[in-house]
Design a protein around this motif. Structure first.
Motif, PDB file in Angstrom:
ATOM      1  N   PRO A 181      -7.974  10.333   8.556  1.00  0.00           N
ATOM      2  CA  PRO A 181      -7.905   8.868   9.489  1.00  0.00           C
ATOM      3  C   PRO A 181      -7.690   7.871   8.457  1.00  0.00           C
ATOM      4  O   PRO A 181      -6.936   6.805   8.613  1.00  0.00           O
ATOM      5  N   LEU A 182      -8.388   8.085   6.978  1.00  0.00           N
ATOM      6  CA  LEU A 182      -8.201   6.955   6.238  1.00  0.00           C
ATOM      7  C   LEU A 182      -6.954   6.686   5.787  1.00  0.00           C
ATOM      8  O   LEU A 182      -6.697   5.462   5.355  1.00  0.00           O
ATOM      9  N   LEU A 183      -6.275   7.737   6.007  1.00  0.00           N
ATOM     10  CA  LEU A 183      -4.884   7.599   5.371  1.00  0.00           C
ATOM     11  C   LEU A 183      -3.858   6.689   6.346  1.00  0.00           C
ATOM     12  O   LEU A 183      -3.026   6.024   5.818  1.00  0.00           O
ATOM     13  N   LEU A 184      -4.461   6.432   7.570  1.00  0.00           N
ATOM     14  CA  LEU A 184      -3.788   5.142   8.266  1.00  0.00           C
ATOM     15  C   LEU A 184      -3.755   3.715   7.555  1.00  0.00           C
ATOM     16  O   LEU A 184      -3.038   3.075   8.047  1.00  0.00           O
ATOM     17  N   LEU A 185      -4.726   3.752   6.623  1.00  0.00           N
ATOM     18  CA  LEU A 185      -4.807   2.607   6.169  1.00  0.00           C
ATOM     19  C   LEU A 185      -3.538   2.219   5.123  1.00  0.00           C
ATOM     20  O   LEU A 185      -3.009   1.176   4.888  1.00  0.00           O
ATOM     21  N   LEU A 186      -2.813   3.182   4.700  1.00  0.00           N
ATOM     22  CA  LEU A 186      -1.554   3.117   3.981  1.00  0.00           C
ATOM     23  C   LEU A 186      -0.708   2.429   4.760  1.00  0.00           C
ATOM     24  O   LEU A 186       0.126   1.476   4.119  1.00  0.00           O
ATOM     25  N   PRO A 187      -0.256   2.921   5.944  1.00  0.00           N
ATOM     26  CA  PRO A 187       0.650   1.803   6.564  1.00  0.00           C
ATOM     27  C   PRO A 187       0.125   0.418   6.671  1.00  0.00           C
ATOM     28  O   PRO A 187       1.102  -0.770   6.801  1.00  0.00           O
ATOM     29  N   LEU A 188      -1.028   0.421   6.706  1.00  0.00           N
ATOM     30  CA  LEU A 188      -1.617  -1.084   7.076  1.00  0.00           C
ATOM     31  C   LEU A 188      -1.414  -1.903   5.693  1.00  0.00           C
ATOM     32  O   LEU A 188      -1.239  -2.955   5.725  1.00  0.00           O
ATOM     33  N   ALA A 189      -1.310  -1.126   4.728  1.00  0.00           N
ATOM     34  CA  ALA A 189      -1.170  -1.690   3.398  1.00  0.00           C
ATOM     35  C   ALA A 189       0.046  -2.477   3.224  1.00  0.00           C
ATOM     36  O   ALA A 189       0.466  -3.065   2.128  1.00  0.00           O
ATOM     37  N   ALA A 190       0.918  -2.225   4.323  1.00  0.00           N
ATOM     38  CA  ALA A 190       2.341  -2.725   4.375  1.00  0.00           C
ATOM     39  C   ALA A 190       2.206  -4.275   4.698  1.00  0.00           C
ATOM     40  O   ALA A 190       3.165  -4.950   4.503  1.00  0.00           O
ATOM     41  N   LEU A 191       1.322  -4.741   5.074  1.00  0.00           N
ATOM     42  CA  LEU A 191       1.058  -5.861   5.935  1.00  0.00           C
ATOM     43  C   LEU A 191       1.047  -7.086   4.588  1.00  0.00           C
ATOM     44  O   LEU A 191       1.896  -7.884   4.703  1.00  0.00           O
ATOM     45  N   PRO A 192       0.581  -6.720   3.297  1.00  0.00           N
ATOM     46  CA  PRO A 192       0.949  -8.018   2.389  1.00  0.00           C
ATOM     47  C   PRO A 192       2.175  -8.083   1.927  1.00  0.00           C
ATOM     48  O   PRO A 192       2.704  -9.102   2.005  1.00  0.00           O
ATOM     49  N   PRO A 193       2.922  -6.809   1.592  1.00  0.00           N
ATOM     50  CA  PRO A 193       4.283  -7.110   1.460  1.00  0.00           C
ATOM     51  C   PRO A 193       5.296  -7.930   2.607  1.00  0.00           C
ATOM     52  O   PRO A 193       6.131  -8.542   2.369  1.00  0.00           O
ATOM     53  N   LEU A 194       4.853  -7.597   3.887  1.00  0.00           N
ATOM     54  CA  LEU A 194       5.580  -8.094   4.832  1.00  0.00           C
ATOM     55  C   LEU A 194       5.100  -9.541   4.840  1.00  0.00           C
ATOM     56  O   LEU A 194       6.214 -10.403   5.021  1.00  0.00           O
ATOM     57  N   VAL A 195       4.126 -10.223   4.629  1.00  0.00           N
ATOM     58  CA  VAL A 195       3.716 -11.346   4.598  1.00  0.00           C
ATOM     59  C   VAL A 195       4.559 -12.205   3.417  1.00  0.00           C
ATOM     60  O   VAL A 195       5.049 -13.318   3.499  1.00  0.00           O
TER      61      VAL A 195
END
Ligand SMILES: Nc1ncnc2c1ncn2[C@@H]1O[C@H](COP(=O)(O)OP(=O)(O)OP(=O)(O)O)[C@@H](O)[C@H]1O
Length: 594
Positions: free
Chosen positions: A160-174
């Motif tokens: 489940p920790l791997l779900l953080l990987l897509p979340l790490a997409a937020l900084p590039p989005l912002v």
């Protein structure tokens, strides 16, 4: 993000409106192709497990499935592209048409004079060209959402920790959003030099001014000015792009760090025996895909945000040029003029100039009158004509048509009741019949109406000299197009002005400037005669602007303007007898001819 979603909604709605079948085919193909990628990672992981377990038959089946998925992944998006490419073309055309409607569909022309609105139109014209890219982004985006969802489910299944990987997409989005704002500001800030440079380019390559440019040897000067404006525009854009790229890169680096951490996490799990080799393969392939998905998502979001910005800009522009509709309660115009048109204390300043070019104009034009407006260059004659046509609203004062305030009347209704010929007339490169017929759309194809209008404008001779008469194609843009002289174009424009049978007001603003004085005189004699007859039935007013006193003296009423004010009003005899400005101007011209 919300802006991008709004942009997607807008584009999807447009695609749906344009061609439903094609939109459905494109979406289904994109979704299937996008789903193939994460599924392929899953089957690859399973195949690795099967190989390690020595299940040869299972591994072959999985291998075949991988091949099928790979083909789907690689080809479906291309087939989808064939389907949505045409949709994008249609959407682009639709956008252009909306822009044209906003630009020319407004009752007034004031927005053309306002640099900030002209800048908006310049940016929108450029943005409209990117709709194809936006449609591409939308389709890929839809596929991406599905692919990311499936990827997320598969990753969570491993750890489940791997779900953080897509979340790490937020900084590039912002960061991507911030970068797009920076680019947008740069585009807006450089719209003015871009527009000026484009104007200079058109001027330099336009056939109409080619002679003047050569005589005055302006080519070098235009090229230099063009170069300076482009340098300003590209310099501003380059600075904006550089700053945006820095911001964008910072966001990407954050994701790259998270990606490395994710791979290390799975390797550690495997080393400690908490997963099979298949999981390692699955995660390594998926992690690469997540990386691609996020990079693509950022790019797609930027495109969609830009497109959404374009739609917002278009909406804003529409609101800015909109003139409140007078609504159902608006007073109607009389069928025929009884008293006439009264300008009551009318003043006017062009938007953004703060300089009044008409002040306190108080004059009544009686029904049925043939009126001439005279005055020196810049006195305000054309401005007065434009106010009478309703292109602008007076800054103060009123224009009353038989006592009805023009400001309260629907501009469309008023336009239907007037006709006009302008000095800077349009050269419609159409067949002669249409070129003239456009003056009265309900009768655009009626040969008797067109011939009658040409007759009244004394332009029948122009048509007689053309190879295919009324069917002759005009204009240099056509291979077999017939080019006309300035005077011939102007006579056709006059024909256009004559198309409407009984307008309440016919304005002719130096409509015969390209004709010689004798031709103008003959023309106006005929107009005056016709106007006299028509006005008996409808009370119509014919108002013309001319610098030629041989024409002006025919008028029943002459309005003399000086520096935006009415200096004198009367007929020729009275004004000459008064010995004022009119008499002075008349004497000057008479001396020049004697
Ligand atoms: N679109 C515009 N924006 C700002 N100022 C304008 C605009 N059009 C005209 N003017 C200014 O308004 C004044 C009156 O111009 P207008 O064209 O009405 O004069 P005119 O009497 O018709 O001149 P001409 O005989 O040269 O055609 C001029 O000083 C001109 O510079």
């Amino acid at each position: 993000m919300i802006e991008a979603i709004r942009g997607c909604g807008h584009l999807l709605a447009t695609a749906w409106r344009m061609d439903r079948r094609r939109a459905v085919v494109a979406v289904v193909l994109m979704l299937t192709g996008a789903l193939a990628a994460p599924l392929m990672a899953y089957v690859l992981g399973r195949m690795t497990g099967e190989v390690v377990a020595g299940d040869a038959a299972g591994a072959v089946r999985s291998g075949a499935l991988v091949a099928v998925l790979a083909i789907a992944m690689l080809t479906f998006s291309h087939f989808a592209h064939i389907a949505y490419f045409e949709l994008a073309e249609m959407a682009e055309q639709d956008f252009d048409e909306q822009l044209m409607a906003v630009s020319n569909g407004s009752p007034g022309i004031e927005h053309h004079e306002r640099p900030e609105l002209a800048d908006e139109i310049t940016v929108l014209r450029q943005e409209g060209r990117q709709l194809e890219g936006a449609m591409d982004a939308l389709m890929n985006g839809l596929g991406l959402v599905l692919a990311m969802t499936v990827t997320g489910v598969l990753l969570a299944g491993v750890n489940p920790l791997l779900l953080l990987l897509p979340l790490a997409a937020l900084p590039p989005l912002v960061a991507g959003r911030a970068a797009e704002r920076i680019r947008d500001r740069a585009r807006t800030a450089t719209a003015e030099p871009t527009r000026v440079a484009l104007n200079l380019f058109h001027l330099s390559t336009s056939a109409t001014v080619a002679g003047e440019l050569r005589v005055f040897q302006l080519s070098r000067d235009l090229v230099d000015r063009h170069e300076r404006q482009w340098a300003r525009a590209t310099g501003g854009l380059a600075r904006g792009h550089f700053l945006a790229t820095v911001v964008h890169t910072v966001g990407q680096v954050v994701f790259a760090l998270a990606y490395v951490a994710a791979v290390l996490l799975v390797v550690r799990d495997t080393m400690s025996g908490r997963g099979g080799v298949g999981d390692v393969v699955l995660v390594i392939v998926l992690a690469v895909q997540v990386n691609q998905q996020v990079t693509t998502a950022v790019t797609l979001l930027q495109t969609l945000q830009r497109m959404s910005g374009a739609f917002t800009r278009l909406r804003r522009l529409r609101a800015q040029v909109a003139v409140p509709d007078p609504g159902a309660g608006a007073p109607d115009l009389p069928e025929r003029l009884r008293t006439g048109i009264t300008l009551r204390d009318v003043s006017f300043a062009y938007h953004g100039t703060g300089r009044q070019v008409l002040h306190g104009v108080d004059v009544t034009i009686p029904a049925g009158a043939r009126v001439a407006v005279v005055g020196e260059n810049g006195a305000g004659k054309s401005t007065l004509v434009k106010l009478l046509c309703g292109f602008y609203q007076p800054t103060s004062g009123q224009i009353l048509v038989d006592g009805v305030d023009l400001a309260a009347v629907s501009p469309q209704r008023w336009r239907e009741r007037i006709s006009a010929g302008f000095q800077d007339f349009a050269r419609y490169e159409l067949a002669v019949r249409r070129n003239v017929g456009l003056g009265d759309l309900p009768h655009v194809d009626s040969e008797p109406h067109v011939r009658d209008a040409l007759d009244r404008a004394q332009a029948a001779g122009v048509v007689d000299g053309l190879p295919d008469g009324l069917d002759t194609q005009l204009g240099r843009s056509w291979t077999d197009g017939q080019e006309l002289s300035g005077g011939q174009w102007q006579r056709l424009a006059l024909g256009r002005a004559m198309m409407r049978g009984e307008p309440l007001l016919l304005v002719l603003d130096e409509p015969a400037s390209a004709l010689d004085p004798a031709a103008e005189h003959a023309l106006f004699e005929r107009f005056a005669d016709q106007a006299g007859r028509v006005s008996q039935a409808s009370g119509a007013i014919t108002l013309f602007v001319s610098h030629r006193f041989s024409t002006v003296r025919m008028a029943d009423l002459i309005i003399v303007l000086r520096d935006g004010e009415v200096a004198e009003v009367g007929d020729h005899a009275a004004l000459v007898a008064a010995g004022g400005l009119y008499a002075e101007l008349f004497a000057l011209q008479a001396r020049a001819y004697s």
